[in-house]
Design a protein around this motif. Structure first.
Motif, PDB file in Angstrom:
ATOM      1  N   SER A  46       0.828  -1.204   0.000  1.00 25.73           N
ATOM      2  CA  SER A  46       0.000   0.000   0.000  1.00 25.73           C
ATOM      3  C   SER A  46       0.866   1.259   0.000  1.00 25.73           C
ATOM      4  O   SER A  46       2.048   1.227   0.352  1.00 25.73           O
ATOM      5  N   THR A  47       0.253   2.341  -0.365  1.00 23.87           N
ATOM      6  CA  THR A  47       0.920   3.632  -0.336  1.00 23.87           C
ATOM      7  C   THR A  47       1.348   3.967   1.081  1.00 23.87           C
ATOM      8  O   THR A  47       2.433   4.515   1.298  1.00 23.87           O
ATOM      9  N   GLU A  48       0.528   3.612   2.055  1.00 24.95           N
ATOM     10  CA  GLU A  48       0.868   3.874   3.449  1.00 24.95           C
ATOM     11  C   GLU A  48       2.130   3.127   3.869  1.00 24.95           C
ATOM     12  O   GLU A  48       2.981   3.660   4.570  1.00 24.95           O
ATOM     13  N   ARG A  49       2.257   1.860   3.442  1.00 27.11           N
ATOM     14  CA  ARG A  49       3.448   1.060   3.783  1.00 27.11           C
ATOM     15  C   ARG A  49       4.696   1.667   3.143  1.00 27.11           C
ATOM     16  O   ARG A  49       5.742   1.752   3.773  1.00 27.11           O
TER      17      ARG A  49
END
Length: 92
Positions: A46-49
């Motif tokens: 994910s973008t968050e990761r």
């Protein structure tokens, strides 16, 4: 994904480079940190990761800088230096 080694490098003092015009030698500093690897990035991360990993790299770089240069990462750097943050993988 390549498991490349990351070498954090920080430099500061270049904002005073214009002092050369007054025949004064500005103090510019360069610090090279310990190499490390990022944890394996799972496929479809994910973008968050990815942002978490980028933030960890920035914390490593920021920890090489004097306090006044740490900006928005100052709190995260303090946590890292106090052992309260996730550790990145050392080269080994």
């Amino acid at each position: 994904r390549t498991k490349a080694i990351v070498v954090p490098v920080a430099f500061w003092g270049v904002e005073r480079i214009s002092d050369w015009k007054r025949l004064r030698r500005p103090a510019c500093r360069l610090t090279i940190g310990n190499p490390f690897r990022l944890p394996a990035l799972e496929k479809g991360a994910s973008t968050e990761r990815m942002q978490q990993l980028a933030d960890q790299v920035m914390v490593r770089i920021g920890s090489l800088l004097p306090d006044g240069y740490r900006g928005v990462y100052a709190d995260q750097i303090a946590a890292y230096q106090n052992g309260q943050a996730d550790e990145l993988l050392p080269v080994g």
